[in-house]
Design an enzyme around this catalytic site. Structure first.
Site, PDB file in Angstrom:
ATOM      1  N   LYS A   1      16.220  35.277  69.486  1.00 50.43           N
ATOM      2  CA  LYS A   1      16.840  36.557  69.127  1.00 50.43           C
ATOM      3  C   LYS A   1      16.115  37.763  69.735  1.00 50.43           C
ATOM      4  O   LYS A   1      16.719  38.828  69.912  1.00 50.43           O
ATOM      5  CB  LYS A   1      16.869  36.709  67.605  1.00 50.43           C
ATOM      6  CG  LYS A   1      17.858  35.812  66.885  1.00 50.43           C
ATOM      7  CD  LYS A   1      19.253  36.357  66.951  1.00 50.43           C
ATOM      8  CE  LYS A   1      20.195  35.606  66.031  1.00 50.43           C
ATOM      9  NZ  LYS A   1      21.563  36.165  66.049  1.00 50.43           N
TER      10      LYS A   1
ATOM     11  N   SER B   1      19.733  37.164  57.929  1.00 57.46           N
ATOM     12  CA  SER B   1      19.038  36.256  57.016  1.00 57.46           C
ATOM     13  C   SER B   1      17.632  35.964  57.501  1.00 57.46           C
ATOM     14  O   SER B   1      16.886  35.240  56.848  1.00 57.46           O
ATOM     15  CB  SER B   1      19.823  34.945  56.871  1.00 57.46           C
ATOM     16  OG  SER B   1      19.952  34.298  58.127  1.00 57.46           O
TER      17      SER B   1
END
Length: 295
Positions: A54, A78
């Site tokens: 990410k 999350s």
């Protein structure tokens, strides 16, 4: 800011971020090769900045937001997306707020805080995540970086959630169409029904050990890409298969990846098509609680 998903934009994102991003290694294990019956290579994105792939898309997004004079950046996550965006924002000098579901792993929440993100908790549903994030974005005037359905994230992820799969599928489909890209999912997601029949999963979130893919729905930017390149290469795995894959990676490669990162390998371990003699598995993340035990 770019609104196009393209190979050219992916290359621009790589150039834009390369000085701050790790060139992660590729590992292999003879024992795993013997068990699978094929050569398996592991791309170690769990060793990337912030512990997941990410960081690539988040840094690309933060740099472009900074160039547009954004007041700050905000997202719901999350875990891995939130950590990555908080780190990226810190690198470019922007404040960051992350909306986090109450059931997010503690290690990931602490990671966001360590990168100086303001953490706002919400209920563990997609509707709560999105509504809380939209409310905070309007209140703060921050630029919203969607974790799954964002052009700058998809362009940035191409290492070469749906966003990662779409990135890889798009790039490989354009540069090396001779290579098959398989999508491995928890069986509850039923992605094939979406790609073949246009029917989204009935649930908002999935009940799976792979917490990084609990969001059930595929983004509108990702869906057409996956339909074009992966309609017939969706592999569904059971929860016990994910656990077995996780155990094997932990014990044979000594890499303490998170359960979501074992998802792709579970597909290779249990459902590899006979014609596939060499597979590249992307280990997407390594952010797992220190007291986590495989049950």
């Amino acid at each position: 800011m770019t609104t196009e998903i393209s190979v050219e934009e992916m290359e621009a994102a790589r150039n834009r971020t390369s000085s701050l991003i790790h060139n992660t290694p590729i590992m292999k294990s003879e024992k795993i090769d013997d068990k699978v019956g094929a050569k398996v290579l592991f791309k170690c994105e769990h060793l990337q900045k912030t512990g997941s792939f990410k960081a690539r898309g988040a840094l690309n997004s933060a740099i472009l937001a900074k160039e547009q004079n954004a007041k700050g950046v905000i997202a719901h996550s999350s875990g891995n997306h939130g950590q990555a965006l908080a780190w990226a924002a810190q690198k470019v000098g922007l404040p960051c707020t992350i909306v986090v579901p109450k059931n997010a792993p503690n290690s990931k929440v602490e990671g966001m805080k360590e990168y100086n993100a303001d953490v706002v908790f919400c209920e563990p549903t997609m509707s709560s995540r999105e509504s809380t994030c939209a409310e905070m974005a309007e209140k703060l005037g921050y630029y919203y970086v969607d974790p799954h359905n964002c052009v700058t994230m998809i362009n940035g992820h191409a290492i070469g959630g749906g966003g990662f799969a779409a990135s890889v599928a798009f790039l490989i489909g354009n540069l090396r169409p001779d290579i098959e890209v398989y999508l491995v999912e928890p069986e509850e997601k039923n992605l094939a029904n979406l790609l073949e029949n246009g029917i989204q999963c009935a649930s908002e979130t999935l009940n799976t050990i792979a917490d990084g893919v609990r969001v059930a729905h595929v983004g509108s930017l990702c869906e057409p890409i996956l339909k074009k390149y992966c309609t017939r290469t969706v592999v569904s795995v059971k929860e016990e298969e994910i656990r077995d894959a996780l155990k094997l990676i932990w014990t044979r490669t000594k890499q303490r990846i998170e359960p979501t990162a074992a998802l792709a390998f579970a597909g290779v371990l249990y459902h590899k098509p006979d014609h596939v003699k060499k597979a590249l598995v992307i280990l997407c993340g390594g952010n797992v609680d220190t007291d986590y035990v495989i049950n």
